[in-house]
Write a protein that holds these residues in place. Structure first.
Motif, PDB file in Angstrom:
ATOM      1  N   ILE A 144       5.005   7.596   1.046  1.00 18.63           N
ATOM      2  CA  ILE A 144       5.503   6.459   1.815  1.00 18.63           C
ATOM      3  C   ILE A 144       4.886   5.179   1.255  1.00 18.63           C
ATOM      4  O   ILE A 144       3.679   5.111   1.026  1.00 18.63           O
ATOM      5  CB  ILE A 144       5.170   6.584   3.307  1.00 18.63           C
ATOM      6  N   LEU A 145       5.718   4.202   1.054  1.00 21.83           N
ATOM      7  CA  LEU A 145       5.313   2.882   0.583  1.00 21.83           C
ATOM      8  C   LEU A 145       5.369   1.917   1.757  1.00 21.83           C
ATOM      9  O   LEU A 145       6.291   1.993   2.573  1.00 21.83           O
ATOM     10  CB  LEU A 145       6.240   2.415  -0.530  1.00 21.83           C
ATOM     11  N   TYR A 146       4.389   1.013   1.832  1.00 27.57           N
ATOM     12  CA  TYR A 146       4.346   0.035   2.917  1.00 27.57           C
ATOM     13  C   TYR A 146       4.275  -1.382   2.364  1.00 27.57           C
ATOM     14  O   TYR A 146       3.794  -1.607   1.255  1.00 27.57           O
ATOM     15  CB  TYR A 146       3.115   0.256   3.799  1.00 27.57           C
ATOM     16  N   LEU A 147       4.730  -2.306   3.187  1.00 30.71           N
ATOM     17  CA  LEU A 147       4.516  -3.727   2.906  1.00 30.71           C
ATOM     18  C   LEU A 147       4.135  -4.386   4.231  1.00 30.71           C
ATOM     19  O   LEU A 147       4.963  -4.502   5.132  1.00 30.71           O
ATOM     20  CB  LEU A 147       5.755  -4.396   2.317  1.00 30.71           C
ATOM     21  N   GLN A 148       2.876  -4.763   4.342  1.00 29.06           N
ATOM     22  CA  GLN A 148       2.393  -5.490   5.501  1.00 29.06           C
ATOM     23  C   GLN A 148       2.596  -6.969   5.253  1.00 29.06           C
ATOM     24  O   GLN A 148       2.103  -7.506   4.256  1.00 29.06           O
ATOM     25  CB  GLN A 148       0.913  -5.199   5.748  1.00 29.06           C
ATOM     26  N   MET A 149       3.336  -7.622   6.128  1.00 29.23           N
ATOM     27  CA  MET A 149       3.668  -9.031   5.953  1.00 29.23           C
ATOM     28  C   MET A 149       3.079  -9.835   7.105  1.00 29.23           C
ATOM     29  O   MET A 149       3.420  -9.595   8.268  1.00 29.23           O
ATOM     30  CB  MET A 149       5.185  -9.210   5.907  1.00 29.23           C
ATOM     31  N   SER A 166       0.856  -1.183   0.000  1.00 28.69           N
ATOM     32  CA  SER A 166       0.000   0.000   0.000  1.00 28.69           C
ATOM     33  C   SER A 166       0.892   1.232   0.000  1.00 28.69           C
ATOM     34  O   SER A 166       2.106   1.138   0.162  1.00 28.69           O
ATOM     35  CB  SER A 166      -0.920  -0.006   1.223  1.00 28.69           C
ATOM     36  N   ARG A 167       0.262   2.388  -0.220  1.00 27.49           N
ATOM     37  CA  ARG A 167       1.046   3.626  -0.211  1.00 27.49           C
ATOM     38  C   ARG A 167       0.237   4.755   0.375  1.00 27.49           C
ATOM     39  O   ARG A 167      -0.986   4.775   0.294  1.00 27.49           O
ATOM     40  CB  ARG A 167       1.561   3.983  -1.626  1.00 27.49           C
ATOM     41  N   ASP A 168       0.967   5.700   0.972  1.00 20.88           N
ATOM     42  CA  ASP A 168       0.380   6.962   1.405  1.00 20.88           C
ATOM     43  C   ASP A 168       0.775   7.963   0.329  1.00 20.88           C
ATOM     44  O   ASP A 168       1.918   8.419   0.271  1.00 20.88           O
ATOM     45  CB  ASP A 168       0.922   7.369   2.775  1.00 20.88           C
ATOM     46  N   TYR A 169      -0.201   8.285  -0.501  1.00 26.83           N
ATOM     47  CA  TYR A 169       0.068   9.099  -1.683  1.00 26.83           C
ATOM     48  C   TYR A 169       0.564  10.500  -1.315  1.00 26.83           C
ATOM     49  O   TYR A 169       1.465  11.029  -1.953  1.00 26.83           O
ATOM     50  CB  TYR A 169      -1.207   9.187  -2.502  1.00 26.83           C
TER      51      TYR A 169
END
Length: 124
Positions: free
Chosen positions: A76-81, A69-72
């Motif tokens: 910020i880019l995220y990766l929830q694992m 996901s990203r906060d446009y």
């Protein structure tokens, strides 16, 4: 310009969220993605997202467990694992593609900029 954070040590079955801050952006962003590199192995595609529309894609090994996901507004880019496995142990790198191109994001050469990586270690 790309700074990953959030890596660490987690037990099998646990969760972790890593981030990539694209601060002081001097380039436009068409897509951002995550790759990972385990010791002694090549860097491989994990997930990617188009920046404006939010279209996502995942490697065959992670759908249903990982969410990109990203906060446009904050860049910020995220990766929830989730449901992490020992084979997910690797250095995770974020990447940026500046110009639009419809295909090819599974390849490292498609991407323009790279972060230094954050280590994720999953203990058994």
């Amino acid at each position: 310009q790309l700074a990953e954070s959030g890596g660490g040590l987690v037990q099998t079955g646990g969760s972790l969220r890593i981030s990539c801050a694209a601060s002081t952006l001097r380039f436009s962003t068409y897509a951002m993605g995550w790759f990972r590199q385990a010791p002694g192995k090549e860097r491989v595609f994990v997930a990617a997202i188009t920046w404006s529309r939010g279209n996502t894609d995942y490697a065959n090994s992670v759908p249903g467990r990982f969410t990109i996901s990203r906060d446009y507004l904050k860049n910020i880019l995220y990766l929830q694992m989730d449901s992490l496995k020992p084979e997910d142990t690797a250095a995770y790198h974020c990447a940026v593609r500046s110009r639009p191109l419809d295909s090819g994001w599974y390849s490292e050469t498609w991407w323009d900029y790279w972060g230094q990586g954050t280590q994720v270690t999953v203990s058994s």
